[in-house]
Motif scaffolding. Structure first.
Motif, PDB file in Angstrom:
ATOM      1  N   ALA A 118       6.100  -0.025 -14.490  1.00 42.85           N
ATOM      2  CA  ALA A 118       6.286  -0.066 -15.644  1.00 42.85           C
ATOM      3  C   ALA A 118       5.648  -2.005 -16.213  1.00 42.85           C
ATOM      4  N   MET A 119       6.240  -2.833 -15.062  1.00 40.92           N
ATOM      5  CA  MET A 119       5.835  -4.572 -15.365  1.00 40.92           C
ATOM      6  C   MET A 119       3.881  -4.316 -15.854  1.00 40.92           C
ATOM      7  N   LEU A 120       3.408  -3.327 -15.052  1.00 35.66           N
ATOM      8  CA  LEU A 120       1.465  -3.820 -15.610  1.00 35.66           C
ATOM      9  C   LEU A 120       1.716  -3.732 -16.152  1.00 35.66           C
ATOM     10  N   LEU A 143       9.697 -12.293 -19.033  1.00 33.58           N
ATOM     11  CA  LEU A 143       9.263 -10.610 -18.707  1.00 33.58           C
ATOM     12  C   LEU A 143      10.381 -10.109 -17.944  1.00 33.58           C
ATOM     13  N   ILE A 144      11.514  -9.172 -18.469  1.00 34.93           N
ATOM     14  CA  ILE A 144      12.596  -8.371 -16.993  1.00 34.93           C
ATOM     15  C   ILE A 144      11.724  -7.512 -16.334  1.00 34.93           C
ATOM     16  N   ARG A 178       5.330  -8.040  -6.728  1.00 38.88           N
ATOM     17  CA  ARG A 178       5.158  -5.962  -6.096  1.00 38.88           C
ATOM     18  C   ARG A 178       6.285  -6.478  -4.835  1.00 38.88           C
ATOM     19  N   ARG A 179       6.044  -6.979  -3.915  1.00 37.00           N
ATOM     20  CA  ARG A 179       7.177  -7.352  -2.946  1.00 37.00           C
ATOM     21  C   ARG A 179       8.203  -7.364  -3.456  1.00 37.00           C
ATOM     22  N   LEU A 180       8.785  -7.778  -4.146  1.00 40.93           N
ATOM     23  CA  LEU A 180      10.533  -8.149  -4.691  1.00 40.93           C
ATOM     24  C   LEU A 180      10.505  -6.950  -5.513  1.00 40.93           C
ATOM     25  N   LEU A 182       2.509 -14.644 -13.997  1.00 38.63           N
ATOM     26  CA  LEU A 182       2.220 -13.378 -13.724  1.00 38.63           C
ATOM     27  C   LEU A 182       0.895 -12.434 -13.924  1.00 38.63           C
ATOM     28  N   GLN A 183       0.496 -12.955 -15.344  1.00 39.08           N
ATOM     29  CA  GLN A 183      -0.884 -12.397 -15.839  1.00 39.08           C
ATOM     30  C   GLN A 183      -2.189 -12.988 -15.163  1.00 39.08           C
TER      31      GLN A 183
END
Ligand code: AMP
Length: 333
Positions: free
Chosen positions: A326-328, A90-91, A221-223, A210-211
């Motif tokens: 967007a990642m979520l 995932l980018i 999230r922090r990055l 991540l899942q």
């Protein structure tokens, strides 16, 4: 129990990309501490849960794809070359703003008749053997040449590619170009329509990690929070100026008549306490883009601004980093 950090980020192990990645992370507030320059592991004192390892750019993509490493920073060129089609990579951020280069087709300068892709196709067809193209990016190069119906064989290469045509190992190359100096030094010429992949550094993660791992999700999230706040800040400057006016609202109205001094939401205006009362002095703070600085100063002066101070900004934190949202969404899809 071992004391290895729970989450790992892989960075390029050598060259310009390593230096630029370390500089970039330091600027975002994530300085990497590498006790021994020859070691392939490091830490981030401001994020102790994060471990750093150094790998070759292609290996970063493979490790993140397989899930042995959670996060990676490397070029889009290698990501597209090695990400595969199963969606495991995932980018998270595709414009980190460094490591700009482009994967391009280049031919010897002496090939006067080959000016572009159509003339390359004609030339390849006229040879009584396959056109030999040397590259470290076989997947992307093959796809591009097939798309344009150029008959060829790929020659795999390690080390410097640019000498391959001179030494007779290949007829032409598909290689990363940044300034173009290396091509020129080796009497090669990029084809204007031979752009296979434009690239800069990107942040990637393993989708399944991540899942399934809440700590990895929190690290993402922090990055992203640090990276986005830094990149947004880098585009902007903070201006503080003194201005006279009856009330903050009256000053704001004057500022709203100008185009570049409106601020992110609006100007911050506070009264200045002077020795003599009723001077009406206020301090106004606004954030402006770098390219708007000259205009903003002229506009502030035109409405009575004085004592104008300009400073760089370290971070601009929004309520939630847009790329995290967007990642979520991408994780659900
Ligand atoms: P340049 O002479 O600036 O066009 O740089 C070209 C040389 O640097 C080639 O050998 C490339 O393989 C290498 N290069 C340029 N940009 C990058 C990059 N972002 N990542 C890795 N290698 C690069």
């Amino acid at each position: 129990m071992n004391n290895q950090p729970a989450i790992r980020l892989s960075l390029p192990s050598k060259g310009r990309l390593e230096i630029d990645a370390l500089d970039f992370l330091a600027e975002t507030g994530l300085r990497v501490f590498k006790p021994n320059p020859r070691q392939y592991e490091a830490t981030v004192p401001s994020l102790p849960e994060l471990g750093i390892i150094f790998q070759r750019p292609g290996d970063i993509v493979v490790s993140v794809r397989q899930g042995s490493i959670d996060f990676g920073i490397t070029g889009i060129d290698m990501i597209e070359e090695k990400r595969g089609s199963n969606g495991d990579i995932l980018i998270l951020h595709d414009t980190l703003g460094f490591g700009h280069c482009a994967l391009k087709l280049a031919v010897p300068e002496a090939w006067k008749d080959v000016r572009d892709i159509p003339s390359l196709r004609t030339y390849a067809g006229s040879l009584n053997r396959p056109l030999r193209v040397a590259t470290k990016f076989p997947f992307l190069t093959e796809r591009f040449l097939n798309e344009y119906d150029i008959s060829h064989i790929l020659m795999s290469a390690e080390g410097t590619l640019e000498t391959a045509p001179t030494i007779g190992y290949a007829d032409m190359i598909s290689d990363l170009v940044s300034s173009g100096q290396t091509l020129q030094d080796n009497r090669l010429r990029a084809l204007p329509d031979g752009l296979i992949q434009s690239s800069q550094a990107a942040l990637i993660a393993n989708r399944k990690t991540l899942q399934t791992n809440p700590r990895a999700l929190e690290m993402a999230r922090r990055l992203l929070e640090y990276v986005e706040a830094h990149l947004r800040a880098k585009e902007n400057l903070l201006i503080v100026a003194n201005m006279r006016g009856e009330t903050p609202e009256a000053i704001a109205q004057k500022m709203f008549t100008q185009t570049s001094v409106g601020g992110l939401q609006g100007p911050t205006i506070s009264p200045i306490v002077t020795r003599e009362s009723n001077q009406g002095w206020h301090s106004v703070s606004i954030v402006v883009r770098h390219d708007q600085l000259q205009k903003a100063i002229m506009e502030l002066r035109s409405i009575g601004g004085s004592g104008i101070i300009v400073s760089p900004i370290t971070y601009i934190f929004e309520e939630e980093p847009p790329r995290y949202k967007a990642m979520l969404a991408a994780l659900k899809g």
